[in-house]
Write a protein that holds these residues in place. Structure first.
Motif, PDB file in Angstrom:
ATOM      1  N   GLN A  61       0.822  -1.203   0.000  1.00  0.00           N
ATOM      2  CA  GLN A  61       0.000   0.000   0.000  1.00  0.00           C
ATOM      3  C   GLN A  61       0.861   1.259   0.000  1.00  0.00           C
ATOM      4  O   GLN A  61       0.494   2.272  -0.605  1.00  0.00           O
ATOM      5  CB  GLN A  61      -0.929  -0.007   1.219  1.00  0.00           C
ATOM      6  N   LYS A  62       1.998   1.213   0.672  1.00  0.00           N
ATOM      7  CA  LYS A  62       2.908   2.352   0.670  1.00  0.00           C
ATOM      8  C   LYS A  62       3.452   2.629  -0.729  1.00  0.00           C
ATOM      9  O   LYS A  62       3.792   3.767  -1.058  1.00  0.00           O
ATOM     10  CB  LYS A  62       4.069   2.091   1.627  1.00  0.00           C
ATOM     11  N   ASN A  63       3.554   1.584  -1.546  1.00  0.00           N
ATOM     12  CA  ASN A  63       4.084   1.754  -2.900  1.00  0.00           C
ATOM     13  C   ASN A  63       3.004   2.022  -3.937  1.00  0.00           C
ATOM     14  O   ASN A  63       3.324   2.300  -5.093  1.00  0.00           O
ATOM     15  CB  ASN A  63       4.867   0.499  -3.315  1.00  0.00           C
ATOM     16  N   SER A  64       1.755   1.911  -3.549  1.00  0.00           N
ATOM     17  CA  SER A  64       0.671   2.162  -4.499  1.00  0.00           C
ATOM     18  C   SER A  64       0.398   3.657  -4.586  1.00  0.00           C
ATOM     19  O   SER A  64       0.535   4.394  -3.603  1.00  0.00           O
ATOM     20  CB  SER A  64      -0.596   1.430  -4.075  1.00  0.00           C
ATOM     21  N   SER A  65       0.024   4.106  -5.755  1.00  0.00           N
ATOM     22  CA  SER A  65      -0.290   5.522  -5.982  1.00  0.00           C
ATOM     23  C   SER A  65      -1.614   5.618  -6.721  1.00  0.00           C
ATOM     24  O   SER A  65      -2.079   4.660  -7.338  1.00  0.00           O
ATOM     25  CB  SER A  65       0.818   6.204  -6.808  1.00  0.00           C
ATOM     26  N   GLN A  66      -2.219   6.786  -6.651  1.00  0.00           N
ATOM     27  CA  GLN A  66      -3.506   7.001  -7.302  1.00  0.00           C
ATOM     28  C   GLN A  66      -3.356   6.904  -8.807  1.00  0.00           C
ATOM     29  O   GLN A  66      -2.391   7.397  -9.397  1.00  0.00           O
ATOM     30  CB  GLN A  66      -4.076   8.355  -6.913  1.00  0.00           C
ATOM     31  N   ALA A  67      -4.326   6.239  -9.436  1.00  0.00           N
ATOM     32  CA  ALA A  67      -4.289   6.074 -10.886  1.00  0.00           C
ATOM     33  C   ALA A  67      -4.324   7.433 -11.576  1.00  0.00           C
ATOM     34  O   ALA A  67      -5.181   8.270 -11.261  1.00  0.00           O
ATOM     35  CB  ALA A  67      -5.461   5.220 -11.349  1.00  0.00           C
ATOM     36  N   PRO A  68      -3.407   7.703 -12.500  1.00  0.00           N
ATOM     37  CA  PRO A  68      -3.389   9.009 -13.176  1.00  0.00           C
ATOM     38  C   PRO A  68      -4.603   9.180 -14.078  1.00  0.00           C
ATOM     39  O   PRO A  68      -5.100   8.219 -14.653  1.00  0.00           O
ATOM     40  CB  PRO A  68      -2.088   8.955 -13.995  1.00  0.00           C
ATOM     41  N   HIS A  69      -5.076  10.436 -14.163  1.00  0.00           N
ATOM     42  CA  HIS A  69      -6.211  10.735 -15.037  1.00  0.00           C
ATOM     43  C   HIS A  69      -5.701  10.922 -16.463  1.00  0.00           C
ATOM     44  O   HIS A  69      -4.876  11.796 -16.734  1.00  0.00           O
ATOM     45  CB  HIS A  69      -6.909  12.006 -14.557  1.00  0.00           C
ATOM     46  N   LYS A  70      -6.189  10.093 -17.352  1.00  0.00           N
ATOM     47  CA  LYS A  70      -5.712  10.109 -18.731  1.00  0.00           C
ATOM     48  C   LYS A  70      -6.512  11.117 -19.560  1.00  0.00           C
ATOM     49  O   LYS A  70      -7.740  11.131 -19.518  1.00  0.00           O
ATOM     50  CB  LYS A  70      -5.827   8.718 -19.350  1.00  0.00           C
ATOM     51  N   LYS A  71      -5.788  11.959 -20.317  1.00  0.00           N
ATOM     52  CA  LYS A  71      -6.411  12.936 -21.205  1.00  0.00           C
ATOM     53  C   LYS A  71      -5.721  12.888 -22.556  1.00  0.00           C
ATOM     54  O   LYS A  71      -4.484  12.840 -22.621  1.00  0.00           O
ATOM     55  CB  LYS A  71      -6.307  14.359 -20.634  1.00  0.00           C
ATOM     56  N   SER A  72      -6.515  12.929 -23.616  1.00  0.00           N
ATOM     57  CA  SER A  72      -5.939  12.966 -24.954  1.00  0.00           C
ATOM     58  C   SER A  72      -5.476  14.378 -25.282  1.00  0.00           C
ATOM     59  O   SER A  72      -5.871  15.360 -24.638  1.00  0.00           O
ATOM     60  CB  SER A  72      -6.977  12.500 -25.987  1.00  0.00           C
ATOM     61  N   ALA A  73      -4.644  14.483 -26.320  1.00  0.00           N
ATOM     62  CA  ALA A  73      -4.163  15.809 -26.740  1.00  0.00           C
ATOM     63  C   ALA A  73      -5.308  16.682 -27.220  1.00  0.00           C
ATOM     64  O   ALA A  73      -5.331  17.896 -26.970  1.00  0.00           O
ATOM     65  CB  ALA A  73      -3.111  15.639 -27.841  1.00  0.00           C
ATOM     66  N   LYS A 105      -7.163  18.055 -24.156  1.00  0.00           N
ATOM     67  CA  LYS A 105      -6.403  19.135 -23.522  1.00  0.00           C
ATOM     68  C   LYS A 105      -6.524  20.432 -24.323  1.00  0.00           C
ATOM     69  O   LYS A 105      -6.703  21.512 -23.753  1.00  0.00           O
ATOM     70  CB  LYS A 105      -4.940  18.727 -23.399  1.00  0.00           C
ATOM     71  N   GLN A 106      -6.420  20.337 -25.662  1.00  0.00           N
ATOM     72  CA  GLN A 106      -6.521  21.532 -26.502  1.00  0.00           C
ATOM     73  C   GLN A 106      -7.929  22.132 -26.433  1.00  0.00           C
ATOM     74  O   GLN A 106      -8.094  23.356 -26.376  1.00  0.00           O
ATOM     75  CB  GLN A 106      -6.162  21.185 -27.948  1.00  0.00           C
ATOM     76  N   THR A 107      -8.955  21.273 -26.422  1.00  0.00           N
ATOM     77  CA  THR A 107     -10.334  21.754 -26.326  1.00  0.00           C
ATOM     78  C   THR A 107     -10.571  22.494 -25.016  1.00  0.00           C
ATOM     79  O   THR A 107     -11.191  23.567 -24.989  1.00  0.00           O
ATOM     80  CB  THR A 107     -11.310  20.580 -26.446  1.00  0.00           C
ATOM     81  N   ASN A 108     -10.070  21.931 -23.911  1.00  0.00           N
ATOM     82  CA  ASN A 108     -10.226  22.591 -22.608  1.00  0.00           C
ATOM     83  C   ASN A 108      -9.511  23.930 -22.579  1.00  0.00           C
ATOM     84  O   ASN A 108     -10.021  24.919 -22.018  1.00  0.00           O
ATOM     85  CB  ASN A 108      -9.683  21.681 -21.503  1.00  0.00           C
ATOM     86  N   ARG A 109      -8.319  24.005 -23.203  1.00  0.00           N
ATOM     87  CA  ARG A 109      -7.581  25.252 -23.228  1.00  0.00           C
ATOM     88  C   ARG A 109      -8.325  26.317 -24.047  1.00  0.00           C
ATOM     89  O   ARG A 109      -8.420  27.488 -23.642  1.00  0.00           O
ATOM     90  CB  ARG A 109      -6.181  25.006 -23.807  1.00  0.00           C
ATOM     91  N   LEU A 110      -8.879  25.925 -25.206  1.00  0.00           N
ATOM     92  CA  LEU A 110      -9.619  26.870 -26.047  1.00  0.00           C
ATOM     93  C   LEU A 110     -10.899  27.338 -25.359  1.00  0.00           C
ATOM     94  O   LEU A 110     -11.270  28.516 -25.463  1.00  0.00           O
ATOM     95  CB  LEU A 110      -9.939  26.221 -27.395  1.00  0.00           C
ATOM     96  N   MET A 111     -11.578  26.439 -24.672  1.00  0.00           N
ATOM     97  CA  MET A 111     -12.794  26.832 -23.953  1.00  0.00           C
ATOM     98  C   MET A 111     -12.470  27.840 -22.851  1.00  0.00           C
ATOM     99  O   MET A 111     -13.225  28.797 -22.632  1.00  0.00           O
ATOM    100  CB  MET A 111     -13.465  25.589 -23.349  1.00  0.00           C
ATOM    101  N   LEU A 112     -11.353  27.662 -22.183  1.00  0.00           N
ATOM    102  CA  LEU A 112     -10.950  28.611 -21.148  1.00  0.00           C
ATOM    103  C   LEU A 112     -10.636  29.977 -21.748  1.00  0.00           C
ATOM    104  O   LEU A 112     -11.016  31.020 -21.189  1.00  0.00           O
ATOM    105  CB  LEU A 112      -9.731  28.062 -20.400  1.00  0.00           C
ATOM    106  N   ILE A 113      -9.973  29.978 -22.904  1.00  0.00           N
ATOM    107  CA  ILE A 113      -9.661  31.250 -23.581  1.00  0.00           C
ATOM    108  C   ILE A 113     -10.934  31.963 -24.017  1.00  0.00           C
ATOM    109  O   ILE A 113     -11.096  33.183 -23.824  1.00  0.00           O
ATOM    110  CB  ILE A 113      -8.740  30.997 -24.779  1.00  0.00           C
ATOM    111  N   ILE A 114     -11.872  31.211 -24.606  1.00  0.00           N
ATOM    112  CA  ILE A 114     -13.134  31.808 -25.071  1.00  0.00           C
ATOM    113  C   ILE A 114     -13.928  32.366 -23.894  1.00  0.00           C
ATOM    114  O   ILE A 114     -14.481  33.475 -23.957  1.00  0.00           O
ATOM    115  CB  ILE A 114     -13.960  30.757 -25.832  1.00  0.00           C
ATOM    116  N   PHE A 115     -13.982  31.609 -22.820  1.00  0.00           N
ATOM    117  CA  PHE A 115     -14.715  32.082 -21.628  1.00  0.00           C
ATOM    118  C   PHE A 115     -14.082  33.357 -21.072  1.00  0.00           C
ATOM    119  O   PHE A 115     -14.782  34.306 -20.692  1.00  0.00           O
ATOM    120  CB  PHE A 115     -14.720  30.983 -20.565  1.00  0.00           C
ATOM    121  N   SER A 116     -12.751  33.409 -21.054  1.00  0.00           N
ATOM    122  CA  SER A 116     -12.066  34.594 -20.544  1.00  0.00           C
ATOM    123  C   SER A 116     -12.340  35.801 -21.420  1.00  0.00           C
ATOM    124  O   SER A 116     -12.592  36.912 -20.921  1.00  0.00           O
ATOM    125  CB  SER A 116     -10.558  34.329 -20.455  1.00  0.00           C
TER     126      SER A 116
END
Length: 255
Positions: free
Chosen positions: A190-202, A205-216
């Motif tokens: 258990q000490k060596n186990s870590s939380q599963a990483p959240h996987k995101k496609s490129a 990531k680009q869509t989230n960045r553009l949505m943040l720019i548009i909202f701003s």
């Protein structure tokens, strides 16, 4: 939405797997065990406590980090499979201390009653290092006493050879008796186990960045437009006579 649903399904499967593992039965030696009280009782993995002596059978998984006390082998040898820890399928050799192996040897037979009676004659305490992530090191001292033995008490040094890790599988050994030292989140796996990483496609990531720019940009436009409209209506529009900026009652507008 699809990503949220996928994450929820994965979390549900992981929770179900954890529940299945933690409810597996394991034999243990209760404090008031007597030879005429029947076979060794069982409890769930999640109920195992530090200091208890457990009995692990061949092909069973180890429920907690524990110190090996005795085995079905006359020399106190046990073999474990560590595929769940390091991916290696070759068997590892573990060995009980010579003194405890002699006390808990096979003279009394391998039935559950005999194992429980011999284990209840052993008392003592273990002082060891704090829980850590190192799978290949362990240091500690065991002070133990055995009823009817000569000598009746002794201090024994412990090392990684004497330690059985949670998640390992007992192989080629009929049974082992072991004392629990680390359970749950304090175990090395258990000490060596870590939380599963959240996987995101490129693309995500680009869509989230553009949505943040548009909202701003929209927020900036709203703030600037609202501020300028208030200034215009309050000062500039009053100076222009052709702009009807006077407020009218609702009833007058209806005629």
């Amino acid at each position: 939405v699809a990503t949220a649903v996928k994450d929820a399904v994965e979390d549900s499967r992981r929770r179900k797997s954890d529940r299945t593992e933690n409810t597996q039965p394991i034999e243990y030696v209760p404090e008031n065990f007597a030879g005429d009280s029947g076979p060794l009782p069982s409890k769930k993995w999640i109920e195992v406590r530090v200091g208890e002596i457990i009995c692990i059978r061949n092909h069973e998984f180890i429920p907690a980090d524990c110190v090996l006390l005795g085995t079905s082998d006359p020399h106190g040898v046990a073999y474990i499979e560590t595929a769940n820890l390091d991916g290696e399928t070759n068997l590892k050799l573990k060995r009980a201390h010579q003194q405890t192996a002699q006390w808990l040897g096979t003279d009394g037979g391998a039935d559950r009653n005999a194992l429980g009676v011999r284990a209840r004659k052993l008392t003592g305490s273990i002082e060891c290092e704090a829980p850590n992530q190192s799978l290949y090191t362990f240091e500690g001292t065991m002070r133990c006493e055995y009823v009817g033995a000569d000598p009746a008490s002794c201090n024994l040094s412990l090392s990684a050879t004497n330690l059985l890790l949670r998640g390992c599988k007992l192989r080629n050994t009929d049974w082992v008796l072991a004392c629990v030292v680390f359970t749950g989140h304090e175990s090395k796996i258990q000490k060596n186990s870590s939380q599963a990483p959240h996987k995101k496609s490129a693309l995500e990531k680009q869509t989230n960045r553009l949505m943040l720019i548009i909202f701003s940009l929209q927020l900036i436009c709203c703030v600037v437009g609202g501020t300028w409209g208030t200034i215009f209506e309050g000062s500039i529009a009053l100076e222009e006579g052709y702009l009807d900026t006077q407020k009218k009652e609702f009833g007058s507008l209806l005629g």
